[in-house]
Write a protein that holds these residues in place. Structure first.
Motif, mmCIF file in Angstrom:
data_model
loop_
_atom_site.group_PDB
_atom_site.id
_atom_site.type_symbol
_atom_site.label_atom_id
_atom_site.label_comp_id
_atom_site.label_asym_id
_atom_site.label_seq_id
_atom_site.Cartn_x
_atom_site.Cartn_y
_atom_site.Cartn_z
ATOM 1 N N GLY A 1 34.894 61.145 40.615
ATOM 2 C CA GLY A 1 35.202 60.013 41.159
ATOM 3 C C GLY A 1 35.484 59.710 42.544
ATOM 4 N N VAL A 2 35.071 58.878 43.266
ATOM 5 C CA VAL A 2 34.962 58.634 44.693
ATOM 6 C C VAL A 2 35.556 57.391 44.940
ATOM 7 N N ARG A 3 36.560 57.382 45.916
ATOM 8 C CA ARG A 3 36.962 55.911 46.356
ATOM 9 C C ARG A 3 36.262 55.748 47.617
ATOM 10 N N ARG A 4 35.841 54.719 47.986
ATOM 11 C CA ARG A 4 35.158 53.961 49.125
ATOM 12 C C ARG A 4 36.000 52.900 49.607
ATOM 13 N N LYS A 5 35.663 52.348 50.567
ATOM 14 C CA LYS A 5 36.383 51.330 51.217
ATOM 15 C C LYS A 5 36.545 50.203 50.204
ATOM 16 N N TYR B 1 41.044 54.712 32.309
ATOM 17 C CA TYR B 1 41.886 53.856 32.599
ATOM 18 C C TYR B 1 41.476 53.278 33.848
ATOM 19 N N LEU B 2 41.148 51.710 34.004
ATOM 20 C CA LEU B 2 40.978 51.165 35.256
ATOM 21 C C LEU B 2 42.076 50.322 35.590
ATOM 22 N N PRO B 3 42.627 50.983 36.777
ATOM 23 C CA PRO B 3 43.909 50.006 37.256
ATOM 24 C C PRO B 3 43.624 48.814 37.464
ATOM 25 N N GLU B 4 44.583 48.031 37.917
ATOM 26 C CA GLU B 4 44.127 46.534 38.093
ATOM 27 C C GLU B 4 43.626 46.110 39.426
ATOM 28 N N HIS B 5 43.694 47.255 40.088
ATOM 29 C CA HIS B 5 43.174 47.056 41.618
ATOM 30 C C HIS B 5 41.598 46.997 41.575
ATOM 31 N N LEU B 6 41.083 47.130 40.385
ATOM 32 C CA LEU B 6 39.657 47.344 39.941
ATOM 33 C C LEU B 6 38.905 46.017 39.660
ATOM 34 N N ASP B 7 38.019 45.531 39.875
ATOM 35 C CA ASP B 7 37.312 44.324 39.284
ATOM 36 C C ASP B 7 36.423 44.772 38.211
ATOM 37 N N SER B 8 36.714 44.759 36.967
ATOM 38 C CA SER B 8 36.061 45.282 35.578
ATOM 39 C C SER B 8 34.789 44.278 35.349
ATOM 40 N N PRO C 1 33.732 47.315 42.042
ATOM 41 C CA PRO C 1 34.413 46.818 43.208
ATOM 42 C C PRO C 1 35.881 46.938 43.218
ATOM 43 N N VAL C 2 36.587 46.984 44.369
ATOM 44 C CA VAL C 2 37.991 46.721 44.607
ATOM 45 C C VAL C 2 38.388 45.385 44.657
ATOM 46 N N VAL C 3 39.379 44.979 44.186
ATOM 47 C CA VAL C 3 39.643 43.558 44.066
ATOM 48 C C VAL C 3 40.101 43.058 45.555
ATOM 49 N N GLU C 4 39.672 41.974 45.963
ATOM 50 C CA GLU C 4 40.181 41.461 47.305
ATOM 51 C C GLU C 4 41.704 41.628 47.684
ATOM 52 N N LYS C 5 42.257 41.322 46.740
ATOM 53 C CA LYS C 5 43.879 41.454 47.197
ATOM 54 C C LYS C 5 44.247 42.935 47.184
ATOM 55 N N ALA C 6 43.544 43.941 46.713
ATOM 56 C CA ALA C 6 43.960 45.209 46.955
ATOM 57 C C ALA C 6 43.177 45.894 48.072
ATOM 58 N N LYS C 7 42.406 45.282 48.753
ATOM 59 C CA LYS C 7 41.686 45.877 49.890
ATOM 60 C C LYS C 7 42.617 45.976 51.204
ATOM 61 N N PRO C 8 42.605 46.824 51.956
ATOM 62 C CA PRO C 8 43.419 47.062 53.030
ATOM 63 C C PRO C 8 43.055 45.675 53.871
ATOM 64 N N ARG C 9 44.033 45.285 54.919
ATOM 65 C CA ARG C 9 44.017 44.213 55.633
ATOM 66 C C ARG C 9 44.993 44.337 56.827
#
Length: 147
Positions: free
Chosen positions: A39-43, A100-107, A124-132
């Motif tokens: 598993g790899v987390r990207r931006k 398990y997919l956390p709620e931060h991911l757009d399934s 994809p990471v959901v928009e609200k979970a992206k750094p801002r």
């Protein structure tokens, strides 16, 4: 007081991978063979790569149910009447791996590709979970409130 930098998303993914890695050492999860996973987390996404050598891509099934991603695949070997197996190290049969997919991911927007025996899922990471960035205003930009 101790302040730490915590990324709950990374903590949850690491916890799940640790749990699955422990089951990989036993050679099974739920009595079946385990498919190795990276598993790899990207931006903006998470990549999950499953090793599935010798598996027909048409036989791979990916489902999501209540936040659990399941990958099911099978590998069978046809033996002739006169064939005798004297070494069996490759697992055969049906395999399932659950993550398990956390709620931060757009399934809803998962993409799957299969090449050279590796199944790659892009989630994809959901928009609200992206750094801002948060704008910082100076004191002169605030208006006084009269009471």
């Amino acid at each position: 007081m101790l302040l730490t930098s915590i990324d709950p998303f990374v903590q949850e993914v690491e916890r799940q991978f640790d749990r699955l890695a422990r089951s990989a050492f036993t050679g099974s999860e739920g009595g079946r063979g385990v498919m190795p996973l990276d598993g790899v987390r990207r931006k903006d996404e998470v990549l999950l790569r499953f090793d599935l050598p010798g598996v027909d891509p048409d036989g791979i099934e990916i489902t999501i149910d209540r936040g659990v991603l399941s990958v099911t695949a099978g590998r069978e070997e046809e033996l002739g009447e006169d064939d005798r197996v004297f070494v069996r190290e490759r697992l055969m049969g049906q395999f399932t791996r659950r993550v398990y997919l956390p709620e931060h991911l757009d399934s809803e927007r998962i993409e799957a590709d299969y090449a050279n025996g590796v199944l790659t899922l892009r989630i994809p990471v959901v928009e609200k979970a992206k750094p801002r960035k948060v704008e910082v205003r100076g004191a002169s930009e605030h208006k006084a409130i009269k009471a």
